[in-house]
Design a protein around this motif. Structure first.
Motif, PDB file in Angstrom:
ATOM      1  N   ARG A  58       0.840  -1.202   0.000  1.00 22.13           N
ATOM      2  CA  ARG A  58       0.000   0.000   0.000  1.00 22.13           C
ATOM      3  C   ARG A  58       0.880   1.259   0.000  1.00 22.13           C
ATOM      4  O   ARG A  58       0.554   2.248  -0.667  1.00 22.13           O
ATOM      5  N   ALA A  59       1.997   1.229   0.717  1.00 22.43           N
ATOM      6  CA  ALA A  59       2.925   2.376   0.721  1.00 22.43           C
ATOM      7  C   ALA A  59       3.503   2.595  -0.674  1.00 22.43           C
ATOM      8  O   ALA A  59       3.669   3.749  -1.114  1.00 22.43           O
ATOM      9  N   ALA A  60       3.804   1.509  -1.379  1.00 19.04           N
ATOM     10  CA  ALA A  60       4.317   1.627  -2.748  1.00 19.04           C
ATOM     11  C   ALA A  60       3.255   2.227  -3.664  1.00 19.04           C
ATOM     12  O   ALA A  60       3.556   3.090  -4.495  1.00 19.04           O
ATOM     13  N   VAL A  61       2.010   1.796  -3.504  1.00 23.54           N
ATOM     14  CA  VAL A  61       0.908   2.349  -4.296  1.00 23.54           C
ATOM     15  C   VAL A  61       0.760   3.841  -4.004  1.00 23.54           C
ATOM     16  O   VAL A  61       0.612   4.651  -4.924  1.00 23.54           O
ATOM     17  N   ASP A  62       0.828   4.200  -2.740  1.00 18.29           N
ATOM     18  CA  ASP A  62       0.700   5.612  -2.365  1.00 18.29           C
ATOM     19  C   ASP A  62       1.799   6.459  -2.998  1.00 18.29           C
ATOM     20  O   ASP A  62       1.544   7.554  -3.504  1.00 18.29           O
ATOM     21  N   ARG A  63       3.025   5.947  -2.977  1.00 16.26           N
ATOM     22  CA  ARG A  63       4.125   6.705  -3.593  1.00 16.26           C
ATOM     23  C   ARG A  63       3.918   6.815  -5.099  1.00 16.26           C
ATOM     24  O   ARG A  63       4.123   7.889  -5.683  1.00 16.26           O
ATOM     25  N   ALA A  64       3.528   5.712  -5.733  1.00 15.62           N
ATOM     26  CA  ALA A  64       3.292   5.738  -7.178  1.00 15.62           C
ATOM     27  C   ALA A  64       2.205   6.752  -7.529  1.00 15.62           C
ATOM     28  O   ALA A  64       2.337   7.507  -8.494  1.00 15.62           O
TER      29      ALA A  64
END
Length: 102
Positions: A58-64
């Motif tokens: 989810r953190a990766a999605v947020d950054r993307a």
């Protein structure tokens, strides 16, 4: 386990990490042009089953989303998690194929 931990995006190590009670879980990534390539998720047994891996993805999605990057989930865990959470995956562009050459 203690309260929910905060995900840290360690740019120098190219990984999202969560530390809980001295144990670290990580999602290793590579930034390639306008892509965030998810390489490998490692969640120690002590942290397994508590949603830690999902927090990392989810953190990766947020950054993307924030940086308008295309997410490339090469990591089997991240790919599976995104497939099981289409509501989250649909918030960013996802390239389900191989990443481009540098």
């Amino acid at each position: 386990m203690s309260d929910p931990a905060h995900v840290v995006d360690d740019h120098a190590e190219s990984r999202f990490e969560i530390e809980i009670d001295g144990v670290v879980a990580e999602l290793v990534y590579r930034r390639r042009a306008d892509r965030l390539v998810l390489i490998h998720t490692a969640v120690p047994d002590k942290l397994a089953g508590h949603g830690v891996g999902g927090q990392l993805v989810r953190a990766a999605v947020d950054r993307a989303a924030k940086e308008r990057l295309t997410l490339v989930p090469l990591c089997p865990f991240a790919r599976d998690w995104l497939e099981r959470h289409p509501d989250v995956a649909d918030t960013v562009d996802v390239d389900w194929g191989a990443p481009p050459d540098d």
